[in-house]
Design an enzyme around this catalytic site. Structure first.
Site, PDB file in Angstrom:
ATOM      1  CG  ASP A  43      -9.899  -1.354  -1.125  1.00  0.00           C
ATOM      2  OD1 ASP A  43     -11.079  -1.756  -1.178  1.00  0.00           O
ATOM      3  OD2 ASP A  43      -9.570  -0.167  -0.962  1.00  0.00           O
ATOM      4  CE1 TYR A  64     -13.476  -5.280  -7.703  1.00  0.00           C
ATOM      5  CE2 TYR A  64     -11.500  -4.026  -8.277  1.00  0.00           C
ATOM      6  CZ  TYR A  64     -12.795  -4.452  -8.576  1.00  0.00           C
ATOM      7  OH  TYR A  64     -13.393  -4.069  -9.742  1.00  0.00           O
ATOM      8  CB  SER A  69      -9.146   4.498 -12.376  1.00  0.00           C
ATOM      9  OG  SER A  69      -8.701   3.809 -11.269  1.00  0.00           O
ATOM     10  CD  GLU A 101      -1.616  15.348  -5.604  1.00  0.00           C
ATOM     11  OE1 GLU A 101      -2.693  14.730  -5.517  1.00  0.00           O
ATOM     12  OE2 GLU A 101      -1.388  16.207  -6.470  1.00  0.00           O
ATOM     13  CE  LYS A 136      -5.288   5.500  -4.939  1.00  0.00           C
ATOM     14  NZ  LYS A 136      -6.519   5.086  -4.311  1.00  0.00           N
ATOM     15  CG  ASP A 181      -9.391   4.308   1.377  1.00  0.00           C
ATOM     16  OD1 ASP A 181      -9.871   4.265   0.225  1.00  0.00           O
ATOM     17  OD2 ASP A 181      -9.319   3.319   2.121  1.00  0.00           O
ATOM     18  CE1 TYR A 234      -8.098  13.728  -7.322  1.00  0.00           C
ATOM     19  CE2 TYR A 234      -8.262  13.493  -4.935  1.00  0.00           C
ATOM     20  CZ  TYR A 234      -8.643  13.108  -6.216  1.00  0.00           C
ATOM     21  OH  TYR A 234      -9.574  12.123  -6.371  1.00  0.00           O
ATOM     22  CE  LYS A 290      -2.351  13.256  -8.761  1.00  0.00           C
ATOM     23  NZ  LYS A 290      -3.341  14.158  -8.196  1.00  0.00           N
ATOM     24  CE  LYS A 347      -4.335   0.977  -3.099  1.00  0.00           C
ATOM     25  NZ  LYS A 347      -5.197   0.178  -3.881  1.00  0.00           N
ATOM     26  CB  CYS A 365     -16.150 -23.240  32.577  1.00  0.00           C
ATOM     27  SG  CYS A 365     -14.423 -22.732  32.612  1.00  0.00           S
ATOM     28  CB  CYS A 412     -13.271 -25.703  35.802  1.00  0.00           C
ATOM     29  SG  CYS A 412     -14.637 -24.550  35.874  1.00  0.00           S
ATOM     30  CB  CYS A 470     -16.426 -19.887  34.547  1.00  0.00           C
ATOM     31  SG  CYS A 470     -16.052 -21.228  35.666  1.00  0.00           S
ATOM     32  CB  CYS A 514     -12.642 -21.818  37.249  1.00  0.00           C
ATOM     33  SG  CYS A 514     -12.173 -21.778  35.513  1.00  0.00           S
TER      34      CYS A 514
HETATM   35  S1  IVH Z   1      -5.534  11.627  -9.086  1.00  0.00           S
HETATM   36  C1  IVH Z   1      -6.351  11.045 -13.357  1.00  0.00           C
HETATM   37  N1  IVH Z   1      -4.854  12.144  -6.606  1.00  0.00           N
HETATM   38  O1  IVH Z   1      -7.757   7.396  -6.034  1.00  0.00           O
HETATM   39  C2  IVH Z   1      -5.962  11.039 -11.936  1.00  0.00           C
HETATM   40  N2  IVH Z   1      -6.509  10.483  -6.984  1.00  0.00           N
HETATM   41  O2  IVH Z   1      -7.359   4.905  -7.469  1.00  0.00           O
HETATM   42  C3  IVH Z   1      -7.049  10.598 -11.078  1.00  0.00           C
HETATM   43  N3  IVH Z   1      -7.444   9.504  -4.953  1.00  0.00           N
HETATM   44  O3  IVH Z   1     -10.320   7.849  -8.342  1.00  0.00           O
HETATM   45  C4  IVH Z   1      -6.916  10.739  -9.657  1.00  0.00           C
HETATM   46  N4  IVH Z   1      -6.257  10.673  -3.533  1.00  0.00           N
HETATM   47  O4  IVH Z   1     -10.648   8.674  -5.940  1.00  0.00           O
HETATM   48  C5  IVH Z   1      -5.632  11.398  -7.414  1.00  0.00           C
HETATM   49  N5  IVH Z   1      -4.183  12.728  -4.459  1.00  0.00           N
HETATM   50  C6  IVH Z   1      -4.954  11.996  -5.266  1.00  0.00           C
HETATM   51  C7  IVH Z   1      -5.885  11.056  -4.771  1.00  0.00           C
HETATM   52  C8  IVH Z   1      -6.651  10.312  -5.673  1.00  0.00           C
HETATM   53  C9  IVH Z   1      -7.185   9.758  -3.663  1.00  0.00           C
HETATM   54  C10 IVH Z   1      -8.411   8.479  -5.438  1.00  0.00           C
HETATM   55  C11 IVH Z   1      -9.389   8.988  -6.462  1.00  0.00           C
HETATM   56  C12 IVH Z   1      -9.157   8.122  -7.664  1.00  0.00           C
HETATM   57  C13 IVH Z   1      -8.573   6.904  -7.040  1.00  0.00           C
HETATM   58  C14 IVH Z   1      -7.774   6.093  -8.036  1.00  0.00           C
END
Ligand code: IVH
Length: 674
Positions: free
Chosen positions: A35, A38, A84, A118, A120, A122, A230, A296, A320, A414, A417, A432, A438
């Site tokens: 990631d 990316y 996203s 919150e 995040k 994965d 969430y 948030k 992140k 090896c 030796c 070996c 050795c």
């Molecule tokens: S809120 C409009 N809350 O992260 C808000 N996303 O990088 C949209 N994710 O697509 C998401 N934990 O798959 C939110 N506590 C959390 C999350 C969360 C994981 C993921 C989710 C989202 C991605 C965005």
């Protein structure tokens, strides 16, 4: 002009790469790059597009919310787009986000915003639809507008309510959350897949994506997915609407959804950062993978004012964590020779910062592993380091492979030796064959012999052993005791004092214990506990040296495999001769008392969890003093389990087998009585 052509070229290149990576990520459930890589390429493209907006095209990855849905599932159109999140990679990014929010809300910069923080998770974002309180549809996020209908698969997750709890449910409710693969199950799944020669998942998120998008729901059901919810996407036919994000989570809980227990309402961005730092540490101890913290704005009214861009809300950001996966190149693959002659391939990596440390070497374990992962010198590879776990080379990025690369060849001899290499049919390891001469093996054997738990020769460290072996001054354990101060004084860095100290600790090491001596010999598979058990059983060196395989198998925890290794060792005349010479120069230990009168004579005891009053090693020694055989694992033949704090699965197993369990206090009681 030249510059502009370069920029256009780079923009096109970035788009091509990002399209390719997101196709394999979303459609093929396979991450080609970490990631972090990316995100870097994505940010680079975003920056170039911000600087040269005329280069933006509608098909640029920055203009798209997510990925295309696959054709294997029925499509599902999300009524409200599943957006996203923007990412923050530093505290500066986070402070800028907080400052933008205040600006947009026309608030003083000194105001403290209330955030909901919150974890995040994965995993894979999923939308669940309930009509009159009944789960009628579930879909993946897909490209945010159109996802895949995965209703059957979602229903296999036990924590997803099929019917909402509580009497007051909305007529229509869309809930969003993250489906994830618990870590322990992920490792078990990969372990099993490896055993069966099947494809492995690179990380828990790929495993979750692959499982939730299984065409055969029975496979989904057989894997332990879980989900944290969430958000509410859409809600109709409900009077008491939530006013804050924390209300949303509270409501979700009352309807029966699983909400993460670490969420917290936090006042002001500085405290959010403190929460982030706390969670960055806690992350290593959680049963699921976290890749950051989502901040948030808690008030839904403020959220509405702030609104969203085409791809992410302006009221939220994902801060992140340090990446656990990074990419680098394999500069070389060397072979290290261990004490027992095993050759281990080790990747020499271009140094890379991952999981909080700089990694430049990673064991590749054995040739089968190298070939299975198809790792080659010059490859660009994904390197992973999670928590305190040793770094691992996960996989090569094949589309960045050098044209002239070739698979790693089995070494012909090896590297230390030059002797021949062998491979037993029942082992993956290659060895070996030069067991006696050795130098690499000899160095490792000497390190083991001198180590703290063995003969405990202070000052005889790695560097000195290397020098003495390279100069042919020490060719076996016995030679250590033949050293004179002059042997050390000729070496750089040794004076009268340091040489004298080392000579004294060599002399001191002659007074040892029988178990330490057995352990120091470095017999394959004979660790400290087995050495203790052997000493308890045979009592004298003479009895031990003439033991047959049958005799050996009577010792606690010694099965056919270990018995054969010990027998092989004792059969070699060179070894008996060496032991004889060690006895001659005066290695000695106190005679063992008659244990048969001891309280725990012959009892098989296991310790689990953390003891608060003494180190586990001390507890082990005390038990052995009482005549017990100490083993690592609970089995039917275990007589007693001593359980400290956080005892784990051994306690459950002992209870199942109705084995007597003592807590630490009761254990101390027994020690006192003696
Ligand atoms: S809120 C409009 N809350 O992260 C808000 N996303 O990088 C949209 N994710 O697509 C998401 N934990 O798959 C939110 N506590 C959390 C999350 C969360 C994981 C993921 C989710 C989202 C991605 C965005």
């Amino acid at each position: 002009m030249e510059d502009r052509i370069q920029i256009i070229k780079r923009v096109n290149e970035l788009r091509k790469l990002l399209h390719g990576y997101s196709h394999s990520y979303y459609i093929l459930n396979h991450s080609q790059v970490p990631d972090a890589e990316y995100d870097r390429l994505f940010s680079e493209l975003e920056e170039l597009e911000a600087k040269y907006p005329e280069l933006i095209t509608i098909d640029s990855p920055t203009q798209r919310v997510g990925s295309k849905p696959s054709v294997s599932f029925r499509q599902w159109h999300h009524a409200v787009a599943m957006l996203s999140l923007d990412n923050a990679f530093s505290v500066t990014d986070v402070l800028a986000f907080d400052s933008r929010i205040k600006e947009r809300l026309s608030l003083e910069q000194t105001t403290k915003i209330v955030y909901l923080c919150e974890p995040k998770i994965d995993g894979v974002a999923v939308s669940l639809i309930y009509e009159d309180g009944v789960l009628t549809r579930a879909a993946t996020r897909g490209d945010g507008i159109v996802g895949e209908d995965i209703t059957q698969n979602i229903k296999t997750i036990p924590s997803v309510p099929l019917v909402l709890r509580s009497n007051s449910v909305p007529t229509f409710l869309e809930v969003r959350g993250e489906v994830y693969f618990p870590l322990e199950s992920f490792h078990r799944l990969n372990f099993e897949s490896q055993r069966r020669g099947k494809k492995l998942f690179a990380n828990p998120r790929n495993a979750a994506a692959g499982t939730i998008r299984q065409l055969d729901s029975r496979i989904t059901a057989s894997r332990p997915l879980d989900m944290f919810c969430y958000a509410i996407g859409e809600i109709r036919g409900h009077r008491a609407l939530p006013k804050t994000q924390s209300d949303v989570l509270h409501k979700l809980t009352t309807w029966g959804f699983r909400v993460n227990g670490d969420v917290e309402v936090i006042f002001g961005i500085e405290n959010c950062i403190a929460y982030y730092n706390f969670m960055a540490t806690k992350r290593d101890f959680l049963s699921y993978e976290l890749d950051g913290i989502v901040y948030k704005v808690n008030s839904l009214e403020q959220q509405t004012k702030l609104s969203s861009s085409s791809h992410a809300p302006r009221w939220s950001i994902a801060h992140k964590f340090q990446a656990r996966e990074e990419i680098t190149q394999i500069a070389a693959i060397d072979f290290q020779v261990g004490r027992t002659g095993i050759l281990t391939p080790v990747a020499r990596l271009n140094p890379v910062f991952v999981g909080g440390v700089t990694v430049s070497n990673a064991s590749l374990h054995n040739m089968d592993e190298v070939w299975r992962k198809d790792l080659r010198v010059g490859d660009t590879v994904i390197v992973r380091r999670a928590g305190d776990v040793i770094p691992e080379v996960v996989a090569p990025i094949k589309d960045r492979r050098l044209e002239n690369s070739s698979a790693l060849a089995m070494p012909s001899c090896c590297p230390i030796c030059g002797s021949k290499i062998t491979k037993n049919a029942d082992e993956v390891a290659i060895r070996c064959t030069n067991v006696l001469f050795c130098k690499a093996q000899l160095k490792e054997s000497l390190r083991h012999f001198a180590s703290r738990s063995a003969m405990n020769i202070k000052g005889l460290g790695d560097e000195l052993i290397d020098k003495l072996v390279d100069l042919d001054r020490v060719k076996n354990f016995y030679d250590i005791y033949q050293l004179v101060p002059e042997d050390l004084l000729v070496l750089e860095g040794y004076g009268e004092k340091s040489a004298g100290n080392i000579m004294a600790s060599i002399a001191r090491s002659k007074h040892t214990t029988f178990p330490r001596f057995i352990y120091a010999l470095g017999i394959h598979e004979v660790g400290e506990i087995t050495a203790q058990n052997l000493a308890n059983h045979f009592r004298t060196l003479d009895a031990f040296m003439v033991a047959s395989r049958e005799d050996l198998e009577k010792v606690a925890n010694v099965g056919v495999k270990i018995a054969t290794k010990i027998e092989d060792f004792l059969k070699k005349s060179g070894n008996c001769e060496l032991i004889g010479k060690l006895m001659e120069i005066g290695i000695n230990w106190p005679k063992l008392e008659d244990f048969s009168e001891k309280k725990l004579w012959g009892k098989s005891v296991v310790i689990t969890g953390t003891l608060e009053t003494m180190a586990r090693e001390v507890a082990k020694e005390k038990l052995i003093y009482l005549g017990a055989k100490v083993s690592e694992n609970v089995s039917r033949s275990t007589d007693l389990l001593i359980a400290g704090v956080n005892p784990g699965s051994k306690l459950a197993k002992a209870r199942n087998l109705e084995i007597k369990v003592l807590n630490e206090e009761e254990f101390l009681g027994i020690l006192k009585e003696d």
